[in-house]
Design a protein around this motif. Structure first.
Motif, PDB file in Angstrom:
ATOM      1  N   GLY A 291       6.165   9.198  -2.235  1.00 37.87           N
ATOM      2  CA  GLY A 291       5.490   7.990  -1.781  1.00 37.87           C
ATOM      3  C   GLY A 291       6.382   7.074  -0.977  1.00 37.87           C
ATOM      4  N   ALA A 292       5.746   6.292  -0.124  1.00 38.74           N
ATOM      5  CA  ALA A 292       6.449   5.247   0.622  1.00 38.74           C
ATOM      6  C   ALA A 292       5.532   4.036   0.602  1.00 38.74           C
ATOM      7  CB  ALA A 292       6.718   5.694   2.048  1.00 38.74           C
ATOM      8  N   TYR A 293       6.114   2.860   0.557  1.00 39.12           N
ATOM      9  CA  TYR A 293       5.317   1.639   0.481  1.00 39.12           C
ATOM     10  C   TYR A 293       5.427   0.835   1.757  1.00 39.12           C
ATOM     11  CZ  TYR A 293       4.812   2.475  -4.511  1.00 39.12           C
ATOM     12  OH  TYR A 293       4.492   3.022  -5.716  1.00 39.12           O
ATOM     13  N   VAL A 294       4.292   0.242   2.150  1.00 38.01           N
ATOM     14  CA  VAL A 294       4.287  -0.637   3.313  1.00 38.01           C
ATOM     15  C   VAL A 294       3.563  -1.926   2.918  1.00 38.01           C
ATOM     16  CG1 VAL A 294       2.168   0.294   4.359  1.00 38.01           C
ATOM     17  CG2 VAL A 294       3.914  -0.718   5.808  1.00 38.01           C
ATOM     18  N   SER A 295       4.048  -3.061   3.414  1.00 37.94           N
ATOM     19  CA  SER A 295       3.439  -4.357   3.111  1.00 37.94           C
ATOM     20  C   SER A 295       2.001  -4.389   3.591  1.00 37.94           C
ATOM     21  CB  SER A 295       4.195  -5.487   3.820  1.00 37.94           C
ATOM     22  OG  SER A 295       5.536  -5.471   3.463  1.00 37.94           O
TER      23      SER A 295
ATOM     24  N   GLY B 211       2.306  18.982   1.993  1.00 33.99           N
ATOM     25  CA  GLY B 211       2.689  18.313   3.229  1.00 33.99           C
ATOM     26  C   GLY B 211       1.585  17.442   3.798  1.00 33.99           C
ATOM     27  N   GLU B 212       0.513  17.255   3.018  1.00 33.98           N
ATOM     28  CA  GLU B 212      -0.607  16.429   3.474  1.00 33.98           C
ATOM     29  C   GLU B 212      -0.283  14.958   3.210  1.00 33.98           C
ATOM     30  OE1 GLU B 212      -5.161  16.162   2.216  1.00 33.98           O
ATOM     31  OE2 GLU B 212      -4.475  18.219   2.557  1.00 33.98           O
ATOM     32  N   VAL B 213      -0.445  14.126   4.229  1.00 27.80           N
ATOM     33  CA  VAL B 213      -0.141  12.705   4.092  1.00 27.80           C
ATOM     34  C   VAL B 213      -1.441  11.935   3.951  1.00 27.80           C
ATOM     35  CG1 VAL B 213       0.886  10.701   5.234  1.00 27.80           C
ATOM     36  CG2 VAL B 213       1.979  12.931   5.428  1.00 27.80           C
ATOM     37  N   SER B 214      -1.509  11.052   2.951  1.00 26.97           N
ATOM     38  CA  SER B 214      -2.720  10.255   2.765  1.00 26.97           C
ATOM     39  C   SER B 214      -2.375   8.874   2.213  1.00 26.97           C
ATOM     40  CB  SER B 214      -3.686  10.966   1.811  1.00 26.97           C
ATOM     41  OG  SER B 214      -3.069  11.160   0.555  1.00 26.97           O
ATOM     42  N   VAL B 215      -3.311   7.958   2.391  1.00 29.85           N
ATOM     43  CA  VAL B 215      -3.157   6.606   1.844  1.00 29.85           C
ATOM     44  C   VAL B 215      -3.538   6.674   0.374  1.00 29.85           C
ATOM     45  CG1 VAL B 215      -3.955   4.224   2.004  1.00 29.85           C
ATOM     46  CG2 VAL B 215      -3.678   5.576   4.078  1.00 29.85           C
TER      47      VAL B 215
ATOM     48  N   GLN C 154       8.079   4.878  13.981  1.00 30.32           N
ATOM     49  CA  GLN C 154       7.908   6.152  13.272  1.00 30.32           C
ATOM     50  C   GLN C 154       8.675   6.178  11.949  1.00 30.32           C
ATOM     51  OE1 GLN C 154       8.772   9.255  16.141  1.00 30.32           O
ATOM     52  NE2 GLN C 154       6.705   9.068  16.967  1.00 30.32           N
ATOM     53  N   ILE C 155       8.610   5.059  11.241  1.00 31.36           N
ATOM     54  CA  ILE C 155       9.340   4.936   9.978  1.00 31.36           C
ATOM     55  C   ILE C 155       8.735   5.839   8.904  1.00 31.36           C
ATOM     56  CG2 ILE C 155      10.077   3.328   8.167  1.00 31.36           C
ATOM     57  CD1 ILE C 155       9.928   1.105  10.360  1.00 31.36           C
ATOM     58  N   LEU C 156       7.414   5.904   8.868  1.00 32.53           N
ATOM     59  CA  LEU C 156       6.764   6.749   7.863  1.00 32.53           C
ATOM     60  C   LEU C 156       7.133   8.221   8.045  1.00 32.53           C
ATOM     61  CD1 LEU C 156       3.114   5.450   7.398  1.00 32.53           C
ATOM     62  CD2 LEU C 156       4.823   5.783   5.630  1.00 32.53           C
ATOM     63  N   GLU C 157       7.167   8.666   9.288  1.00 38.59           N
ATOM     64  CA  GLU C 157       7.523  10.057   9.570  1.00 38.59           C
ATOM     65  C   GLU C 157       8.890  10.389   8.965  1.00 38.59           C
ATOM     66  OE1 GLU C 157       5.890   8.218  11.721  1.00 38.59           O
ATOM     67  OE2 GLU C 157       4.600   9.444  12.991  1.00 38.59           O
ATOM     68  N   ARG C 158       9.841   9.464   9.153  1.00 37.42           N
ATOM     69  CA  ARG C 158      11.186   9.689   8.625  1.00 37.42           C
ATOM     70  C   ARG C 158      11.213   9.628   7.103  1.00 37.42           C
ATOM     71  NH1 ARG C 158      12.797   6.511  12.909  1.00 37.42           N
ATOM     72  NH2 ARG C 158      13.310   4.731  11.598  1.00 37.42           N
ATOM     73  N   GLN C 159      10.528   8.640   6.550  1.00 37.36           N
ATOM     74  CA  GLN C 159      10.537   8.469   5.096  1.00 37.36           C
ATOM     75  C   GLN C 159       9.894   9.653   4.379  1.00 37.36           C
ATOM     76  OE1 GLN C 159      11.590   5.917   2.922  1.00 37.36           O
ATOM     77  NE2 GLN C 159      12.712   5.044   4.631  1.00 37.36           N
ATOM     78  N   LEU C 160       8.773  10.120   4.907  1.00 37.54           N
ATOM     79  CA  LEU C 160       8.029  11.185   4.227  1.00 37.54           C
ATOM     80  C   LEU C 160       8.341  12.570   4.790  1.00 37.54           C
ATOM     81  CD1 LEU C 160       4.568   9.410   3.869  1.00 37.54           C
ATOM     82  CD2 LEU C 160       6.340   9.646   2.141  1.00 37.54           C
TER      83      LEU C 160
ATOM     84  N   ILE D 219       0.871  -1.168   0.000  1.00 36.13           N
ATOM     85  CA  ILE D 219       0.000   0.000   0.000  1.00 36.13           C
ATOM     86  C   ILE D 219       0.910   1.221   0.000  1.00 36.13           C
ATOM     87  CG2 ILE D 219      -1.803   1.303   1.189  1.00 36.13           C
ATOM     88  CD1 ILE D 219      -2.637  -1.302   2.536  1.00 36.13           C
ATOM     89  N   ARG D 220       0.559   2.203  -0.800  1.00 41.11           N
ATOM     90  CA  ARG D 220       1.382   3.408  -0.909  1.00 41.11           C
ATOM     91  C   ARG D 220       0.808   4.509  -0.026  1.00 41.11           C
ATOM     92  NH1 ARG D 220       1.782   7.827  -5.107  1.00 41.11           N
ATOM     93  NH2 ARG D 220       3.948   8.500  -5.046  1.00 41.11           N
ATOM     94  N   ILE D 221       1.696   5.177   0.666  1.00 41.06           N
ATOM     95  CA  ILE D 221       1.321   6.346   1.450  1.00 41.06           C
ATOM     96  C   ILE D 221       2.048   7.505   0.789  1.00 41.06           C
ATOM     97  CG2 ILE D 221       1.342   7.444   3.726  1.00 41.06           C
ATOM     98  CD1 ILE D 221       1.935   3.770   3.528  1.00 41.06           C
ATOM     99  N   VAL D 222       1.340   8.599   0.573  1.00 42.75           N
ATOM    100  CA  VAL D 222       1.926   9.692  -0.194  1.00 42.75           C
ATOM    101  C   VAL D 222       1.852  11.011   0.574  1.00 42.75           C
ATOM    102  CG1 VAL D 222      -0.176  10.330  -1.457  1.00 42.75           C
ATOM    103  CG2 VAL D 222       2.026  10.648  -2.542  1.00 42.75           C
TER     104      VAL D 222
END
Length: 92
Positions: free
Chosen positions: A47-51, A33-37, A64-70, A25-28
């Protein structure tokens, strides 16, 4: 003659596994600066991908991996939406 189409692989930010795009699933994060699925994988932005597993989402949340990635703060709603999508898909 068979056409071996390459399956696009993406790396899960939580587990580090390389998986087909369809298993993720991609999170963008938009320019604003708005984060959404992004279930379609087509939105523009970083974008960042999570299983598609609850464990991967919980790991990403805990560390807090998403915070760092995005490079953005991730609202709880984003994690809830991810979990909801995963649970809904596992029922189908």
């Amino acid at each position: 003659m068979s056409t071996n189409k390459k399956i696009p692989l993406r790396k899960c930010i939580a587990t580090g596994e390389m998986l087909p795009k369809k298993a993720m699933i991609r999170i963008v994060r938009s320019k604003e600066g708005e984060v959404s699925v992004d279930p379609t994988g087509k939105k523009s932005g970083r974008g960042a991908y999570v299983s598609k597993s609850e464990e991967a989402v919980e790991l990403a949340r805990k560390k807090q991996i998403l915070e760092r990635q995005l490079e953005a703060s991730i609202p709880d709603e984003v994690y809830e939406e991810l979990l909801h999508l995963i649970r809904r898909e596992s029922i189908l």
